[in-house]
Design a protein around this motif. Structure first.
Motif, short mmCIF file in Angstrom:
data_model
loop_
_atom_site.label_atom_id
_atom_site.label_comp_id
_atom_site.label_asym_id
_atom_site.label_seq_id
_atom_site.Cartn_x
_atom_site.Cartn_y
_atom_site.Cartn_z
N ILE A 1 -43.78 21.11 -12.53
CA ILE A 1 -43.21 20.36 -11.75
C ILE A 1 -44.55 20.88 -10.47
N LEU A 2 -44.65 21.91 -10.37
CA LEU A 2 -45.88 21.94 -9.61
C LEU A 2 -46.96 21.70 -9.42
N ASP A 3 -47.02 22.14 -10.83
CA ASP A 3 -49.21 21.09 -11.22
C ASP A 3 -48.84 19.62 -10.97
N LEU A 4 -47.83 18.70 -11.55
CA LEU A 4 -48.04 17.30 -10.73
C LEU A 4 -48.05 17.20 -9.64
N ILE A 5 -46.83 18.14 -8.96
CA ILE A 5 -46.62 17.84 -7.41
C ILE A 5 -47.81 17.99 -6.88
N SER B 1 -51.08 18.14 -7.55
CA SER B 1 -52.26 17.12 -7.65
C SER B 1 -52.06 15.94 -7.01
N ARG B 2 -51.46 15.24 -6.35
CA ARG B 2 -51.10 14.23 -5.58
C ARG B 2 -51.09 14.32 -4.34
N SER B 3 -51.24 13.14 -3.43
CA SER B 3 -51.49 12.80 -2.44
C SER B 3 -49.98 12.27 -2.04
N ASN B 4 -49.62 12.33 -0.24
CA ASN B 4 -48.52 12.38 -0.53
C ASN B 4 -47.93 10.72 -0.56
N LYS B 5 -48.63 9.82 -0.48
CA LYS B 5 -48.86 8.72 -1.12
C LYS B 5 -48.41 8.70 -2.45
N GLN B 6 -49.01 9.47 -3.55
CA GLN B 6 -48.70 8.92 -4.80
C GLN B 6 -46.94 9.04 -5.44
N ARG B 7 -46.78 10.86 -4.44
CA ARG B 7 -45.85 11.24 -4.27
C ARG B 7 -44.52 10.80 -3.64
N VAL B 8 -44.71 9.97 -2.80
CA VAL B 8 -43.75 8.45 -2.72
C VAL B 8 -43.29 7.64 -3.34
N GLU B 9 -44.14 6.93 -4.13
CA GLU B 9 -44.51 6.25 -4.82
C GLU B 9 -43.39 6.86 -6.64
N SER C 1 -36.75 4.25 -9.54
CA SER C 1 -36.11 2.72 -10.69
C SER C 1 -36.02 2.49 -11.84
N LEU C 2 -36.93 3.57 -12.57
CA LEU C 2 -36.73 4.17 -13.85
C LEU C 2 -35.54 4.54 -14.19
N TYR C 3 -34.48 5.07 -13.21
CA TYR C 3 -33.58 6.17 -13.64
C TYR C 3 -32.63 5.93 -12.74
N GLY C 4 -32.78 5.80 -11.89
CA GLY C 4 -31.05 5.10 -11.21
C GLY C 4 -30.68 6.46 -9.76
N LYS C 5 -31.63 7.21 -9.89
CA LYS C 5 -31.73 8.81 -9.72
C LYS C 5 -32.66 8.73 -8.27
N ASP C 6 -31.83 10.17 -7.51
CA ASP C 6 -33.15 10.39 -6.60
C ASP C 6 -33.64 11.27 -6.91
N LEU C 7 -35.07 11.58 -6.67
CA LEU C 7 -35.99 12.62 -7.49
C LEU C 7 -35.90 13.94 -6.73
N ILE C 8 -35.44 13.90 -5.21
CA ILE C 8 -35.43 14.60 -4.54
C ILE C 8 -33.82 15.81 -4.46
N ALA C 9 -32.72 14.78 -4.69
CA ALA C 9 -31.91 15.02 -5.03
C ALA C 9 -32.15 15.99 -6.47
N ASP C 10 -32.50 15.70 -6.86
CA ASP C 10 -32.28 15.90 -8.26
C ASP C 10 -33.34 17.24 -8.82
N LEU C 11 -34.40 17.47 -7.93
CA LEU C 11 -34.76 18.90 -7.99
C LEU C 11 -34.48 19.74 -6.96
N LYS C 12 -33.68 19.59 -5.74
CA LYS C 12 -33.02 20.27 -5.03
C LYS C 12 -31.90 21.46 -6.16
N MET D 1 -42.48 16.56 -1.29
CA MET D 1 -42.00 15.06 -1.98
C MET D 1 -41.26 14.04 -1.01
N ARG D 2 -41.78 14.27 0.35
CA ARG D 2 -40.66 13.58 1.52
C ARG D 2 -42.44 13.07 2.38
N PRO D 3 -41.93 12.25 3.12
CA PRO D 3 -43.57 11.38 4.34
C PRO D 3 -43.37 12.38 4.83
#
Length: 127
Positions: free
Chosen positions: A7-11, A13-21, A28-39, A54-56
């Motif tokens: 998770i740390l490596d993935l997040i 190594s990306r820009s904020n714009k990429q993290r929002v994407e 879109s893929l899972y119908g779930k909120d990634l931030i809620a799942d991370l929490k 992960m937030r703007p």
């Protein structure tokens, strides 16, 4: 359990714009909120850091200010750090994000939690 290192490596190594994407694609893929799942998966300061990344930026600032003025006392250093170091556009985005996230007026909340010259300075920075 979750692979915190991945998770740390993935997040990080990306820009904020990429993290929002990534958040949008996850929804879109899972119908779930990634931030809620991370929490749900993470805890403590690591969770706070990852969720903030992960937030703007404006929403991260809004959350930090909300925490700074919540409860008894005010984290004045946090208010100064955020409001004095942002551009006019970033402050404008922050005010809008705060309104969107908390359905409250940021200036009114800051005025209600501060006093004196400090309050006046913060109001000037918010405008």
């Amino acid at each position: 359990g979750s692979d915190k290192e991945a998770i740390l490596d993935l997040i990080t190594s990306r820009s904020n714009k990429q993290r929002v994407e990534i958040c949008q694609a996850y929804k879109s893929l899972y119908g779930k909120d990634l931030i809620a799942d991370l929490k749900y998966e993470l805890t403590g300061k690591f969770e706070r850091l990852i969720v903030s990344l992960m937030r703007p930026p404006a929403y991260s600032d809004a959350k930090e200010i909300k925490d700074a003025i919540a409860g008894i006392g005010t984290d004045e250093k946090c208010l100064i750090e955020i409001l004095a170091s942002r551009t006019n556009q970033e402050v404008h985005n922050l005010v809008a994000a705060y309104k969107d996230a908390y359905e409250r007026d940021l200036e009114a909340d800051v005025v209600g939690d501060t006093s004196g010259h400090f309050k006046k300075m913060l109001v000037v920075l918010l405008q």
